[in-house]
Design an enzyme around this catalytic site. Structure first.
Site, PDB file in Angstrom:
ATOM      1  N   ASP A   1      94.267  50.997  12.919  1.00 44.08           N
ATOM      2  CA  ASP A   1      95.174  50.522  11.883  1.00 44.08           C
ATOM      3  C   ASP A   1      94.962  49.022  11.740  1.00 44.08           C
ATOM      4  OD1 ASP A   1      97.391  50.723  10.036  1.00 44.08           O
ATOM      5  OD2 ASP A   1      98.606  49.700  11.534  1.00 44.08           O
ATOM      6  N   SER A   2      95.457  48.447  10.641  1.00 45.42           N
ATOM      7  CA  SER A   2      95.369  46.998  10.463  1.00 45.42           C
ATOM      8  C   SER A   2      96.199  46.263  11.505  1.00 45.42           C
ATOM      9  CB  SER A   2      95.866  46.623   9.074  1.00 45.42           C
ATOM     10  OG  SER A   2      97.198  47.069   8.906  1.00 45.42           O
TER      11      SER A   2
ATOM     12  N   CYS B   1      95.647  53.619   8.747  1.00 48.38           N
ATOM     13  CA  CYS B   1      96.048  52.628   7.750  1.00 48.38           C
ATOM     14  C   CYS B   1      95.788  53.172   6.341  1.00 48.38           C
ATOM     15  CB  CYS B   1      95.226  51.366   7.988  1.00 48.38           C
ATOM     16  SG  CYS B   1      95.448  50.090   6.741  1.00 48.38           S
TER      17      CYS B   1
ATOM     18  N   GLU C   1     108.562  43.741  10.126  1.00 50.62           N
ATOM     19  CA  GLU C   1     108.092  42.926  11.255  1.00 50.62           C
ATOM     20  C   GLU C   1     109.146  41.888  11.657  1.00 50.62           C
ATOM     21  OE1 GLU C   1     103.902  41.940  10.963  1.00 50.62           O
ATOM     22  OE2 GLU C   1     103.609  44.057  11.425  1.00 50.62           O
TER      23      GLU C   1
ATOM     24  N   CYS D   1     102.502  53.682   3.510  1.00 48.83           N
ATOM     25  CA  CYS D   1     102.135  52.604   4.430  1.00 48.83           C
ATOM     26  C   CYS D   1     102.826  52.945   5.744  1.00 48.83           C
ATOM     27  CB  CYS D   1     102.623  51.255   3.884  1.00 48.83           C
ATOM     28  SG  CYS D   1     102.494  49.898   5.080  1.00 48.83           S
TER      29      CYS D   1
ATOM     30  N   HIS E   1     104.129  51.335   7.979  1.00 48.90           N
ATOM     31  CA  HIS E   1     105.347  50.605   8.364  1.00 48.90           C
ATOM     32  C   HIS E   1     106.615  51.221   7.763  1.00 48.90           C
ATOM     33  CE1 HIS E   1     102.810  47.308   9.742  1.00 48.90           C
ATOM     34  NE2 HIS E   1     103.863  46.646  10.133  1.00 48.90           N
TER      35      HIS E   1
END
Lengths: 268, 268
Positions: A13-14, A76, A155, A187, A189
């Site tokens: 993943d990124s 990702c 984040e 995504c 996240h």
């Protein structure tokens, strides 16, 4: 010597978001061993160009191959959008992404064939979700929206903050007006924003988190190719990052709800 | 052959924010020629570790040196925090950062010696502003706050959005309570939030944008070292980025208020 099937599954993943996919794989396939690589030195990918994302994705594949993986999951969405087909062509081991599984689930869930996709700007620009969904369900209507503030909000730890709700109201206004009944969280996240997203979209809208469906695809692939791990020793997962491991550990706890074992730094 | 003083000034930043510094340099020193490098493939630096920021900063220096620059301005606060002293030691040409100029201006402006610093998490962790201010003004009180959502909010174009105001109210609450009378904008993106920041902090608080002061430091250095450009042909600035140039151009317009000339992509 290690049997072919006993080698680990690679996941990249990124950054940290791909841990939601790791969690579903270990839940469904607890005997499998995982090597995770998060490119935390170059995160995020979602605001970067196609060329950079392809280059970074190749680098990530090469990191995982040095760990002798039997297959790779591109966790990702942005990497899947731009690089999945290229990686499949260039590498000998099986590679799967998150867009097909998520799209399949959304197509199965939608009642009125009105599907929303929220994702990073780069994923939205690729139109990969749209293309994939229309291949599976002709005549479906796909509504896309780039949501660049969602990753920094997660984040920052503001998953249920009133600011996050205000941002979601603004990003999702057109989706709601367009009457989507199914919303793909495009995504890794975004599953952490489920509570806010469900509140803003309303109870009647199905949220699709591709992590669960991707884990099923991993299972199918391993069964079909006879690559299920046979070794009966408990698996030892490995976590690799390209930036400093400590910050990754802190945010990982928010994603997984528990501490990670040793996290190692990789230099390209 | 090019006279030493006629070589360009190099400026680097993690991405686009450093253009605020370029703007002030060209305003003060219109005959100087600039080569700007924005590391847009690896942006942001503000959430990355010391080690990564140092490595990236060296790479950026090397890109600029290939363009035969006579001095370098580290326009990125995070790079200045971690890498300025290292770069000064390792390279033969003069290198200046943005933290000393910003701190000097704040120390001159403060009435009650209560100075606030808002910056990226990495800059705040370095404590570089605090150290620099205390060296200049013993007994000053420095209040720092990391504001990781400000950069994505600027890049989303929400400079005066009510969400940005809500975020600023939350980030700055403690600063206000602590009675700071001067606030350093410790990230090159933040000058674009001046309207909101002034509103939230109140008219009585001085906002310090280090770009202006940094331009003065460039002027001093060039004069002292007899490096002012003598050539009377109008300067041709160059803009280099590590990711795709088009997106940079679009956001650059928001920073500069006008179009950029040709932007070139650099591969490390």
């Amino acid at each position: 010597m290690l049997q072919e099937c006993d080698r680990p599954i690679g996941v990249f993943d990124s950054g940290i978001g791909g841990l939601t996919v790791v969690q579903e794989i270990t839940r469904l396939l607890p005997n499998e061993q995982i090597v995770y690589f998060g490119d935390t030195a170059r995160v995020p990918y979602g605001t970067k160009s196609k060329e950079s994302v392809i280059r970074f994705s190749r680098d990530n594949m090469n990191v995982l191959l040095r760990h002798n993986v039997k297959m790779v999951v591109v966790a990702c969405n942005t990497s899947t959008s731009w690089a999945l087909n290229i990686l499949k062509r260039e590498y000998a081991i099986p590679v799967i992404g998150v867009i097909e599984p998520g799209s399949r689930r959304a197509v199965a869930a939608t009642r009125r064939k009105r599907i929303g996709v929220i994702a990073t700007p780069s994923t939205v620009n690729s139109r990969k979700y749209e293309e994939t969904i229309l291949r599976m369900a002709r005549g479906a209507k796909v509504f896309q929206k780039a949501c660049p503030l969602f990753v920094p909000l997660v984040e920052e730890g503001w998953q249920e903050h009133r600011v996050t709700e205000a941002v979601a109201m603004e990003y999702l206004a057109a989706m709601k007006k367009n009457g989507v009944d199914t919303l793909i969280l495009g995504c890794t996240h975004y599953p952490l924003l489920k509570t806010v997203l469900q509140k803003v979209m309303g109870r009647g809208v199905t949220l699709v988190d591709s992590a669960v469906e991707t884990a099923h695809e991993v299972q199918n692939l391993l069964e079909k190719q006879k690559l299920m791990r046979q070794n009966q020793h408990p698996p030892k997962h490995q976590f690799l990052v390209s930036d400093e491991p400590e910050h990754f550990r802190v945010v990982a706890k928010r994603f997984l709800g528990h501490d990670l074992p040793h996290v190692q730094r990789v230099v390209f």
